[in-house]
Write an enzyme that holds these catalytic residues in place. Structure first.
Site, short mmCIF file in Angstrom:
data_model
loop_
_atom_site.label_atom_id
_atom_site.label_comp_id
_atom_site.label_asym_id
_atom_site.label_seq_id
_atom_site.Cartn_x
_atom_site.Cartn_y
_atom_site.Cartn_z
N HIS A 125 0.82 -1.23 0.00
CA HIS A 125 0.00 0.00 0.00
C HIS A 125 0.85 1.27 0.00
O HIS A 125 0.32 2.36 -0.26
CB HIS A 125 -0.94 0.03 1.20
CG HIS A 125 -2.02 -1.00 1.16
ND1 HIS A 125 -2.85 -1.16 0.09
CD2 HIS A 125 -2.38 -1.94 2.07
CE1 HIS A 125 -3.70 -2.14 0.34
NE2 HIS A 125 -3.43 -2.64 1.52
N ASP A 162 -2.83 -10.60 -2.54
CA ASP A 162 -3.40 -10.07 -1.30
C ASP A 162 -4.86 -9.68 -1.57
O ASP A 162 -5.22 -9.27 -2.68
CB ASP A 162 -2.61 -8.84 -0.86
CG ASP A 162 -2.95 -8.37 0.54
OD1 ASP A 162 -2.15 -8.63 1.46
OD2 ASP A 162 -4.01 -7.73 0.73
N HIS A 164 -6.41 -7.16 -0.55
CA HIS A 164 -6.49 -5.72 -0.77
C HIS A 164 -5.63 -5.34 -1.98
O HIS A 164 -4.53 -5.86 -2.14
CB HIS A 164 -6.02 -4.94 0.46
CG HIS A 164 -6.80 -5.26 1.70
ND1 HIS A 164 -6.38 -6.22 2.59
CD2 HIS A 164 -7.96 -4.76 2.17
CE1 HIS A 164 -7.26 -6.29 3.59
NE2 HIS A 164 -8.22 -5.42 3.36
N ASP A 246 -4.69 -12.75 3.16
CA ASP A 246 -5.93 -12.31 3.78
C ASP A 246 -7.16 -12.55 2.91
O ASP A 246 -8.27 -12.18 3.28
CB ASP A 246 -5.85 -10.84 4.20
CG ASP A 246 -5.12 -9.96 3.22
OD1 ASP A 246 -4.76 -10.44 2.12
OD2 ASP A 246 -4.91 -8.77 3.54
#
Length: 309
Positions: A125, A162, A164, A246
């Site tokens: 991120h 991931d 996200h 995740d």
């Protein structure tokens, strides 16, 4: 040659407030799982500190200094609602980036078949000049730029599963035709980026968003139809995985329903392409995964696949 695992106890010193999902117990779980006898053949080393030069290939020196200077002597400093600094955070972030850089060195030198960088904080991120989403420095991006600058690698593929979207990696390489960024992720979900129409300045960004509730079938279909064909065509000289776990069905921060078998399958599919285009050269860096049992099972499956087990 075997799979190399890199970690460092200083990565446990990046502390987060009580109840924060990105906590030291994540790395303790990974370490515990990889102590099992089935991982006895792994090569292991400690993640070194990244040089400022290596980090500055991605992040401006003033941003690096801002993170260093903001690191507190005691307690926490909040960079945003999700992202905090503790006294050990700056060194932990340099170890996480340094592990990714050293993994590239070992794989490119033929000293390791591939590598898994088990460090924290995660990185995908982190944008060029913004720390966010639990991330301080973008470890995968730093590794890719290091491979280009130091080892003369022409093309790097970064594949991110991931749950996200890796907005930071996408932003960093948006206008860089030498790096392809490919991502499966849940959408809508934090950070709100990653629509299929986001394709980069050179059509080298590939986003395959998945709806809430999607599971193995949808994930593997996205890989088969959107991710793997583009990755094959790109013909990368080095493959980097942003390995977030995740999307596991147990994870509390999202709503996908993958199991460790899906991560094993994806890893093997990625390896097959790396074998063809990159001589097997592959570096995997830990990103998310916040249910400890789901994380442990997924890392075990991922590393066993890297070991060609």
């Amino acid at each position: 040659m075997t799979t190399l695992v890199l970690s460092h106890p200083k990565c446990l010193d990046h502390l987060t407030p009580f109840g924060h999902p990105e906590r030291p117990d994540r790395l303790r779980m990974v370490t515990h799982v990889l102590e099992h006898e089935r991982f006895a053949d792994l090569a292991r080393d400690e993640a070194p500190l990244a040089s400022i030069e290596a980090v500055a290939r991605v992040h401006p020196p003033e941003f690096i200094e801002r993170i260093e200077n903001a690191t507190p002597m005691v307690n926490f400093v909040h960079l945003d609602a999700d992202t905090t600094l503790s006294p050990g955070s700056y060194e932990a972030a340099l170890r996480a980036a340094g592990g990714a850089v050293f993994a590239v060195d070992e794989v490119m030198a033929g000293k390791a078949a591939n590598a898994f960088v088990a460090t924290r904080p995660p990185g995908h991120h982190a944008e060029t000049a913004t720390a966010m989403g639990f991330c301080l420095f973008n470890n995968a991006a730093i590794a890719a730029r290091h491979a280009r600058a130091v080892h003369g690698v022409d093309r790097v593929a970064i594949i991110d599963f991931d749950v996200h979207h890796g907005n930071g990696t996408q932003e960093i390489f948006w206008s860089d035709p030498s790096v392809m960024y490919l991502s499966t992720h849940e959408m809508p979900l934090y950070p709100g980026t990653g629509a299929a129409r986001e394709r980069g300045a050179y059509d080298q960004v590939v986003n395959a968003p998945l709806p809430p509730g999607a599971g193995s079938r949808e994930f593997r279909e996205a890989f088969d139809l959107a991710i793997l064909p583009r990755m094959r065509d790109f013909n990368a000289d080095l493959v980097i995985i942003s390995a977030g776990f995740d999307a596991h069905e147990r994870d509390p921060l999202a709503n996908l329903n993958l199991t460790e078998a899906d991560f094993s399958w994806a890893t093997k599919e990625i390896m097959a392409i790396a074998d063809r285009s990159a001589g097997g050269r592959l570096v995997s860096v830990l990103e998310g995964g916040y249910d400890l049992e789901g994380l442990g099972r997924s890392v075990a499956a991922h590393v066993l696949a890297l070991m060609r087990g």
